[in-house]
Design a protein around this motif. Structure first.
Motif, PDB file in Angstrom:
ATOM      1  N   MET A  33       0.832  -1.192   0.000  1.00 27.18           N
ATOM      2  CA  MET A  33       0.000   0.000   0.000  1.00 27.18           C
ATOM      3  C   MET A  33       0.876   1.256   0.000  1.00 27.18           C
ATOM      4  SD  MET A  33      -2.994   0.944   2.578  1.00 27.18           S
ATOM      5  CE  MET A  33      -4.274   2.014   2.087  1.00 27.18           C
ATOM      6  N   ARG A  34       2.014   1.186   0.658  1.00 31.96           N
ATOM      7  CA  ARG A  34       2.892   2.359   0.727  1.00 31.96           C
ATOM      8  C   ARG A  34       3.365   2.767  -0.663  1.00 31.96           C
ATOM      9  NH1 ARG A  34       8.261   3.758   1.247  1.00 31.96           N
ATOM     10  NH2 ARG A  34       8.668   5.474   2.664  1.00 31.96           N
ATOM     11  N   ASP A  35       3.726   1.770  -1.496  1.00 33.82           N
ATOM     12  CA  ASP A  35       4.184   2.076  -2.852  1.00 33.82           C
ATOM     13  C   ASP A  35       3.080   2.738  -3.669  1.00 33.82           C
ATOM     14  OD1 ASP A  35       6.680   1.055  -2.331  1.00 33.82           O
ATOM     15  OD2 ASP A  35       6.227  -0.917  -3.168  1.00 33.82           O
ATOM     16  N   SER A  36       1.858   2.267  -3.496  1.00 32.54           N
ATOM     17  CA  SER A  36       0.733   2.852  -4.223  1.00 32.54           C
ATOM     18  C   SER A  36       0.509   4.293  -3.812  1.00 32.54           C
ATOM     19  CB  SER A  36      -0.544   2.049  -3.966  1.00 32.54           C
ATOM     20  OG  SER A  36      -0.412   0.750  -4.461  1.00 32.54           O
ATOM     21  N   LEU A  37       0.649   4.574  -2.528  1.00 33.36           N
ATOM     22  CA  LEU A  37       0.472   5.949  -2.058  1.00 33.36           C
ATOM     23  C   LEU A  37       1.577   6.864  -2.575  1.00 33.36           C
ATOM     24  CD1 LEU A  37      -0.702   5.388   1.619  1.00 33.36           C
ATOM     25  CD2 LEU A  37      -2.051   6.235  -0.300  1.00 33.36           C
ATOM     26  N   ILE A  38       2.783   6.352  -2.637  1.00 34.53           N
ATOM     27  CA  ILE A  38       3.894   7.153  -3.166  1.00 34.53           C
ATOM     28  C   ILE A  38       3.648   7.475  -4.634  1.00 34.53           C
ATOM     29  CG2 ILE A  38       6.344   7.072  -3.778  1.00 34.53           C
ATOM     30  CD1 ILE A  38       6.772   5.517  -1.131  1.00 34.53           C
ATOM     31  N   ARG A  39       3.219   6.469  -5.402  1.00 33.78           N
ATOM     32  CA  ARG A  39       2.940   6.714  -6.825  1.00 33.78           C
ATOM     33  C   ARG A  39       1.775   7.676  -6.992  1.00 33.78           C
ATOM     34  NH1 ARG A  39       3.969   0.680  -7.874  1.00 33.78           N
ATOM     35  NH2 ARG A  39       1.815   0.530  -7.226  1.00 33.78           N
ATOM     36  N   ALA A  40       0.756   7.567  -6.147  1.00 36.53           N
ATOM     37  CA  ALA A  40      -0.383   8.485  -6.225  1.00 36.53           C
ATOM     38  C   ALA A  40       0.046   9.910  -5.873  1.00 36.53           C
ATOM     39  CB  ALA A  40      -1.507   8.022  -5.297  1.00 36.53           C
ATOM     40  N   ALA A  41       0.920  10.048  -4.891  1.00 34.95           N
ATOM     41  CA  ALA A  41       1.413  11.382  -4.526  1.00 34.95           C
ATOM     42  C   ALA A  41       2.212  11.993  -5.669  1.00 34.95           C
ATOM     43  CB  ALA A  41       2.270  11.303  -3.261  1.00 34.95           C
ATOM     44  N   ARG A  42       3.015  11.174  -6.332  1.00 32.91           N
ATOM     45  CA  ARG A  42       3.760  11.673  -7.501  1.00 32.91           C
ATOM     46  C   ARG A  42       2.802  12.098  -8.605  1.00 32.91           C
ATOM     47  NH1 ARG A  42       8.329   7.297  -7.784  1.00 32.91           N
ATOM     48  NH2 ARG A  42       6.517   6.149  -8.425  1.00 32.91           N
TER      49      ARG A  42
END
Length: 73
Positions: free
Chosen positions: A1-10
Motif C-alpha cells: 500500500m505504501r508504494d501505491s500511495l507514493i505513486r499516487a502522490a507523484r
C-alpha cells in the motif's frame, strides 16, 4: 500500500504542476506583480483535478498490486 500511495502522490504533484503552469498564473503574476483571485481559484481547481487523478492512480495501483487484471483479457 505504501508504494501505491507514493505513486499516487507523484501523480498528484505532476498533475498539479502541469495544470498550474497551463493556467497562466505565473505569467499573470510576473506581468502585473499582483495575484489575481480568479487565477488562484483556477489553481484550486487544478489541485482538485490533480487530486482526482491521484485518487484514480492509487485505486489502479492497489488493484494491480492485488493482482486484478484491468482491461481486456
Amino acid at each position: 500500500m505504501r508504494d501505491s500511495l507514493i505513486r499516487a502522490a507523484r501523480t498528484f504533484v505532476q498533475a498539479f504542476v502541469g495544470a498550474f503552469l497551463a493556467s497562466g498564473a505565473l505569467s499573470a503574476i510576473s506581468d502585473t506583480g499582483i495575484v489575481d483571485w480568479n487565477i488562484l481559484k483556477g489553481a484550486v481547481v487544478a489541485a482538485a483535478v490533480a487530486g482526482l487523478a491521484a485518487l484514480l492512480s492509487w485505486i489502479q495501483n492497489e488493484l494491480e498490486n492485488a493482482g486484478a487484471k484491468l482491461g481486456p483479457k
